[in-house]
Design an enzyme around this catalytic site. Structure first.
Site, short mmCIF file in Angstrom:
data_model
loop_
_atom_site.label_atom_id
_atom_site.label_comp_id
_atom_site.label_asym_id
_atom_site.label_seq_id
_atom_site.Cartn_x
_atom_site.Cartn_y
_atom_site.Cartn_z
N HIS A 75 0.97 5.05 1.29
CA HIS A 75 0.28 5.94 2.23
C HIS A 75 0.98 7.29 2.20
O HIS A 75 2.22 7.34 2.27
CB HIS A 75 0.29 5.36 3.65
CG HIS A 75 -0.45 6.21 4.63
ND1 HIS A 75 -1.83 6.25 4.70
CD2 HIS A 75 0.01 7.11 5.54
CE1 HIS A 75 -2.18 7.14 5.62
NE2 HIS A 75 -1.10 7.67 6.14
N ASN B 114 0.85 -1.19 0.00
CA ASN B 114 0.00 0.00 0.00
C ASN B 114 0.88 1.24 0.00
O ASN B 114 1.96 1.25 0.60
CB ASN B 114 -0.89 0.00 1.26
CG ASN B 114 -1.80 1.21 1.34
OD1 ASN B 114 -2.49 1.54 0.39
ND2 ASN B 114 -1.77 1.90 2.48
N GLU C 204 5.32 9.79 -3.60
CA GLU C 204 4.49 8.63 -3.96
C GLU C 204 4.84 8.06 -5.33
O GLU C 204 5.04 6.84 -5.48
CB GLU C 204 3.01 9.01 -3.92
CG GLU C 204 2.53 9.41 -2.54
CD GLU C 204 1.10 9.83 -2.55
OE1 GLU C 204 0.28 9.20 -3.23
OE2 GLU C 204 0.77 10.80 -1.86
C1 GRF Z 1 -3.19 10.02 -2.92
O1 GRF Z 1 -3.09 11.02 -1.92
C2 GRF Z 1 -2.58 8.74 -2.39
O2 GRF Z 1 -1.54 8.97 -1.49
C3 GRF Z 1 -3.68 8.14 -1.64
O3 GRF Z 1 -4.82 8.35 -2.46
C4 GRF Z 1 -4.66 9.64 -3.11
C5 GRF Z 1 -5.07 9.56 -4.55
O4 GRF Z 1 -4.19 8.71 -5.21
N1 GRF Z 1 -3.38 6.74 -1.35
P1 GRF Z 1 -4.38 8.38 -6.80
O5 GRF Z 1 -4.23 9.69 -7.55
O6 GRF Z 1 -5.77 7.81 -6.99
O7 GRF Z 1 -3.28 7.42 -7.11
#
Ligand code: GRF
Length: 207
Positions: free
Chosen positions: A110, A108, A181
């Protein structure tokens, strides 16, 4: 070849980073075999379809209760037979039966430096709101293996990001995604695909 199944709920920017890294050869020996979302409107599904990747929605709204949804989710995941399941902005509590079926094979992303700002209620923008409210000077993102807890599994990669004086939750979220990320999630998958990751007594070792 590492077969990866990605679970999403929203915009899919992390999914996009992973797909792009596979295409660019930054993630080696890996195939994304499917994308599953609990939200039929998730733009992440559109991103997958554009890449010709099997994308489907399994929504709790289509089931009479949480248990039958959980069973359907697990059956669908098992049918795909992935080596690794990647939760990329997936806002569904992973059923215990799925964790038992795929021990140390679910990771995951985070958007904080676990163990800070994680657990129940800490998802999406809420994480960054809490970071700014506490006044910390450094935040970041974490890739961890999923266990039966919430954001409590063995930590694989982390990357720090500076909190700026004039940050809003949105500007901070964007920087954490861009600088952390979208870098550590592809890196984590590549390390696993190359067989460089082991877990000993709850701690991750990277060769
Ligand atoms: C992001 O802030 C990610 O860290 C969290 O969900 C949000 C959207 O992510 N897990 P994404 O654009 O759908 O990948």
């Amino acid at each position: 070849m590492l077969k990866v199944l990605v679970c999403v709920s929203g915009g899919g920017t992390n999914l996009q980073a992973v797909m792009d890294a596979v295409d660019a050869g930054e993630i080696k020996n890996t195939e994304i075999i499917g994308v599953i979302s609990n939200n039929k409107n998730a733009f992440a599904l559109e991103r997958a379809r554009k890449k010709g990747i099997d994308a489907l929605c399994i929504s709790p709204k289509d089931f009479p209760d949480r248990e039958t949804f959980n069973q359907a989710l697990l059956e669908t995941v098992k049918e795909k037979n992935p080596d690794l399941i990647v939760l990329a902005g997936f806002l569904v509590a992973i059923p215990p039966a799925m964790i038992e079926a795929f021990p140390n094979r679910i990771i995951n992303i985070h958007p904080s430096l676990i163990p800070s700002f994680c657990g129940v209620g800490y998802y999406g923008l809420h994480v960054h709101e809490a970071v700014l409210a506490r006044g910390v000077k450094v935040t970041g993102a974490t890739v961890h293996f999923v266990d039966s807890g919430m954001d409590t599994g063995p930590i694989l990669l982390q990357k720090a990001v500076e909190v700026k004086q004039d940050d809003t939750p949105k500007t901070l979220q964007q920087r954490v995604m861009e600088e952390a990320e979208w870098k550590i999630l592809p890196k984590a998958i590549d390390l696993i695909a190359q067989g460089k990751v082991t877990i000993t007594e709850g701690k991750v070792n990277i060769q």
